[in-house]
Design an enzyme around this catalytic site. Sequence first.
Site, PDB file in Angstrom:
ATOM      1  N   ASP A  18      -0.480   4.362   0.649  1.00 39.01           N
ATOM      2  CA  ASP A  18      -0.975   5.387   1.573  1.00 39.01           C
ATOM      3  C   ASP A  18      -0.286   5.247   2.924  1.00 39.01           C
ATOM      4  O   ASP A  18       0.246   4.177   3.256  1.00 39.01           O
ATOM      5  CB  ASP A  18      -2.490   5.310   1.720  1.00 39.01           C
ATOM      6  CG  ASP A  18      -2.980   4.034   2.390  1.00 39.01           C
ATOM      7  OD1 ASP A  18      -2.431   2.954   2.083  1.00 39.01           O
ATOM      8  OD2 ASP A  18      -3.911   4.103   3.220  1.00 39.01           O
TER       9      ASP A  18
ATOM     10  N   HIS B 272       3.214   4.298  12.706  1.00 44.06           N
ATOM     11  CA  HIS B 272       2.050   5.085  13.147  1.00 44.06           C
ATOM     12  C   HIS B 272       2.425   6.150  14.177  1.00 44.06           C
ATOM     13  O   HIS B 272       1.543   6.803  14.724  1.00 44.06           O
ATOM     14  CB  HIS B 272       0.940   4.181  13.719  1.00 44.06           C
ATOM     15  CG  HIS B 272       0.351   3.231  12.727  1.00 44.06           C
ATOM     16  ND1 HIS B 272      -0.908   2.674  12.888  1.00 44.06           N
ATOM     17  CD2 HIS B 272       0.822   2.735  11.564  1.00 44.06           C
ATOM     18  CE1 HIS B 272      -1.174   1.875  11.860  1.00 44.06           C
ATOM     19  NE2 HIS B 272      -0.130   1.897  11.044  1.00 44.06           N
TER      20      HIS B 272
ATOM     21  N   ARG C   2      -7.938  -5.936  18.655  1.00 43.76           N
ATOM     22  CA  ARG C   2      -7.207  -6.890  17.820  1.00 43.76           C
ATOM     23  C   ARG C   2      -7.749  -8.286  18.098  1.00 43.76           C
ATOM     24  O   ARG C   2      -7.937  -8.677  19.264  1.00 43.76           O
ATOM     25  CB  ARG C   2      -5.707  -6.825  18.114  1.00 43.76           C
ATOM     26  CG  ARG C   2      -5.078  -5.463  17.853  1.00 43.76           C
ATOM     27  CD  ARG C   2      -5.009  -5.112  16.379  1.00 43.76           C
ATOM     28  NE  ARG C   2      -4.577  -3.726  16.191  1.00 43.76           N
ATOM     29  CZ  ARG C   2      -4.200  -3.201  15.020  1.00 43.76           C
ATOM     30  NH1 ARG C   2      -4.231  -3.948  13.926  1.00 43.76           N
ATOM     31  NH2 ARG C   2      -3.827  -1.952  14.937  1.00 43.76           N
TER      32      ARG C   2
ATOM     33  N   HIS D 107     -21.841  25.639  32.420  1.00 38.47           N
ATOM     34  CA  HIS D 107     -20.950  26.238  33.405  1.00 38.47           C
ATOM     35  C   HIS D 107     -20.737  25.210  34.514  1.00 38.47           C
ATOM     36  O   HIS D 107     -21.686  24.732  35.130  1.00 38.47           O
ATOM     37  CB  HIS D 107     -21.615  27.509  33.964  1.00 38.47           C
ATOM     38  CG  HIS D 107     -20.731  28.320  34.839  1.00 38.47           C
ATOM     39  ND1 HIS D 107     -20.249  27.877  36.065  1.00 38.47           N
ATOM     40  CD2 HIS D 107     -20.253  29.591  34.682  1.00 38.47           C
ATOM     41  CE1 HIS D 107     -19.514  28.816  36.617  1.00 38.47           C
ATOM     42  NE2 HIS D 107     -19.491  29.874  35.798  1.00 38.47           N
TER      43      HIS D 107
ATOM     44  N   SER E 234      -2.610  -5.979  11.872  1.00 41.06           N
ATOM     45  CA  SER E 234      -3.688  -6.511  11.035  1.00 41.06           C
ATOM     46  C   SER E 234      -3.491  -6.061   9.592  1.00 41.06           C
ATOM     47  O   SER E 234      -3.186  -4.899   9.335  1.00 41.06           O
ATOM     48  CB  SER E 234      -5.044  -5.997  11.525  1.00 41.06           C
ATOM     49  OG  SER E 234      -5.226  -6.268  12.891  1.00 41.06           O
TER      50      SER E 234
ATOM     51  N   ASP F  67       6.254   1.661   6.761  1.00 40.11           N
ATOM     52  CA  ASP F  67       4.847   1.257   6.613  1.00 40.11           C
ATOM     53  C   ASP F  67       4.156   2.142   5.594  1.00 40.11           C
ATOM     54  O   ASP F  67       3.614   3.176   5.937  1.00 40.11           O
ATOM     55  CB  ASP F  67       4.160   1.358   7.981  1.00 40.11           C
ATOM     56  CG  ASP F  67       2.727   0.913   7.967  1.00 40.11           C
ATOM     57  OD1 ASP F  67       2.344   0.190   7.029  1.00 40.11           O
ATOM     58  OD2 ASP F  67       1.976   1.295   8.877  1.00 40.11           O
TER      59      ASP F  67
ATOM     60  N   HIS G  15       0.832  -1.202   0.000  1.00 38.79           N
ATOM     61  CA  HIS G  15       0.000   0.000   0.000  1.00 38.79           C
ATOM     62  C   HIS G  15       0.865   1.250   0.000  1.00 38.79           C
ATOM     63  O   HIS G  15       1.892   1.316   0.679  1.00 38.79           O
ATOM     64  CB  HIS G  15      -0.985   0.008   1.175  1.00 38.79           C
ATOM     65  CG  HIS G  15      -0.387   0.063   2.542  1.00 38.79           C
ATOM     66  ND1 HIS G  15      -0.176   1.245   3.215  1.00 38.79           N
ATOM     67  CD2 HIS G  15       0.038  -0.917   3.375  1.00 38.79           C
ATOM     68  CE1 HIS G  15       0.343   0.986   4.409  1.00 38.79           C
ATOM     69  NE2 HIS G  15       0.484  -0.319   4.533  1.00 38.79           N
TER      70      HIS G  15
ATOM     71  N   THR H 225     -13.973  26.818  32.499  1.00 41.72           N
ATOM     72  CA  THR H 225     -14.668  25.948  33.445  1.00 41.72           C
ATOM     73  C   THR H 225     -15.980  25.476  32.843  1.00 41.72           C
ATOM     74  O   THR H 225     -17.037  26.087  33.019  1.00 41.72           O
ATOM     75  CB  THR H 225     -14.916  26.696  34.768  1.00 41.72           C
ATOM     76  OG1 THR H 225     -15.561  27.942  34.475  1.00 41.72           O
ATOM     77  CG2 THR H 225     -13.608  26.945  35.498  1.00 41.72           C
TER      78      THR H 225
ATOM     79  N   GLU I   7      -5.174   1.280   2.613  1.00 37.63           N
ATOM     80  CA  GLU I   7      -4.947   0.313   3.685  1.00 37.63           C
ATOM     81  C   GLU I   7      -5.057   0.951   5.056  1.00 37.63           C
ATOM     82  O   GLU I   7      -5.592   0.346   5.992  1.00 37.63           O
ATOM     83  CB  GLU I   7      -3.569  -0.349   3.522  1.00 37.63           C
ATOM     84  CG  GLU I   7      -3.387  -1.622   4.328  1.00 37.63           C
ATOM     85  CD  GLU I   7      -2.882  -1.390   5.757  1.00 37.63           C
ATOM     86  OE1 GLU I   7      -2.911  -2.346   6.560  1.00 37.63           O
ATOM     87  OE2 GLU I   7      -2.443  -0.248   6.055  1.00 37.63           O
ATOM     88  N   GLU I   8      -4.577   2.167   5.188  1.00 40.69           N
ATOM     89  CA  GLU I   8      -4.575   2.823   6.491  1.00 40.69           C
ATOM     90  C   GLU I   8      -5.962   3.312   6.923  1.00 40.69           C
ATOM     91  O   GLU I   8      -6.129   3.787   8.038  1.00 40.69           O
ATOM     92  CB  GLU I   8      -3.576   3.998   6.501  1.00 40.69           C
ATOM     93  CG  GLU I   8      -2.112   3.591   6.256  1.00 40.69           C
ATOM     94  CD  GLU I   8      -1.500   2.764   7.388  1.00 40.69           C
ATOM     95  OE1 GLU I   8      -2.227   2.383   8.311  1.00 40.69           O
ATOM     96  OE2 GLU I   8      -0.289   2.501   7.319  1.00 40.69           O
TER      97      GLU I   8
END
Length: 456
Positions: A88, A426, A327, A212, A398, A119, A86, A314, A152-153
């Site tokens: 990308d 990554h 995974r 608030h 993966s 990668d 890939h 706040t 792919e990414e």
Amino acid sequence: MQHIKQYVEQNKQRLLDELFDLLRLASVSADPKYKPEVLKTADYVAAKLRDAGADNVEICQTAGYPIVYGEKIIDASKPTVLVYGHYDVQPPDPLELWKTPPFEPTVRDGKIYARGACDDKGQFYMHVKAFELMMQTDTLPCNIKFMIEGEEEVGSSNLGIFVKANKEKLKADVVLISDTSMISMEHPSLETGLRGLSYLEVEVTGPNRDLHSGVYGGAVANPITILAQMIASLHDENNHITIPGFYNDVVPLTEAERNALNSAPYDEAEYKKDLDVAELWGEKGYSTFERTGTRPTLELNGIWGGYIGEGAKTVLPSKANAKISMRLVPNQTSEAITKLFTDHFLSIAPPNVKVKVTPHHGGEPAVTPTDSVAYRAAQKAIAESFGKEPIPTRGGGSIPIVALFEAELGLKTVLMGFGLDSDALHSPNEKYDIYNYYKGIETIPLFHKYFAELSN
């Protein structure tokens, strides 16, 4: 082997310069603002396949980014290898953590630092250059096809459609992928399996607007607090995932398989030092190799809500969000796990908030046979190139296309990667050793040689 080394040596600088040109293209598929660069990258890959000697090179349009295809059929009676990769890359963020610009490849200590260096630009481009080498030295021993995609990414959502529509075009005997890692160059390895993936996003909504925190704090549920509590409940005290039924389909390793997996070289002190962590964390009762390759996981990939700008505001926020990846291992499926997670997450939401779960993409786990002709060809290639037998390992990442190739084309995959786990995939400062790049170009022709020989 001598003609291979000689070719690499004679073309060393050009091989590096071409990779650098590829790395300068910011082909981030996840962010639409990079679309021109992604399309330019597809053009570059197609041009380099043609230059290397590929025929019928096409930029195949999809509903998303194009797939680059090319082939060289020298003899229909010879075996065919389908090379997948890939072009990308992951987003470069956070930019401030890069020591040098992510799309200006820089060499430090013999390593190329750039987004996509390992990668998967550095790794798939080895195959293009190995093919060029075989064409220039008249040593291509089998047919070869290339399919280099650009999504792919972001889950390869259009790849399955392309594969189903082009079964004849993609007909082959094996798939060869370099998008994985080795233990080290001193301890070469071959991955024999990959985990699957279920990736989704959750949103927790409380009041209909930001409030608030002084006026409403203590009277209205804070979505960030609720989200944090819900996420924390997804693991127990043994770091075991608490979703009912999550482990039902997990096939445990045999004692022999566990012993073989854990026989690979491993230095825990070095592992911790590389990551700058005092202690490791994971499911109780399993080693690091088992946790990262053979056990399912649930990880929080991002979380946000409320005010995160400079100074103080706040506010009790209206919404909180998180991205979560799981995974998966054989025999889990992304569809079943996504449903289990969704049902569970909705069920644990308290009545003072509304919860939404949005699936993004998934992929199935895969195991490659170690007794096939293709695997033995990879073993022989690495043994000759490195001077030692590769160690079989399981990969923690993966690659959804692996299961797809098997389901649609009936093809098994050989995972012959040359990256390292320490290459910061990554992450900021992703790298790829120049040595590994050249070593891949030297080793890949040997795979084709032995695959052709062993297939006879």
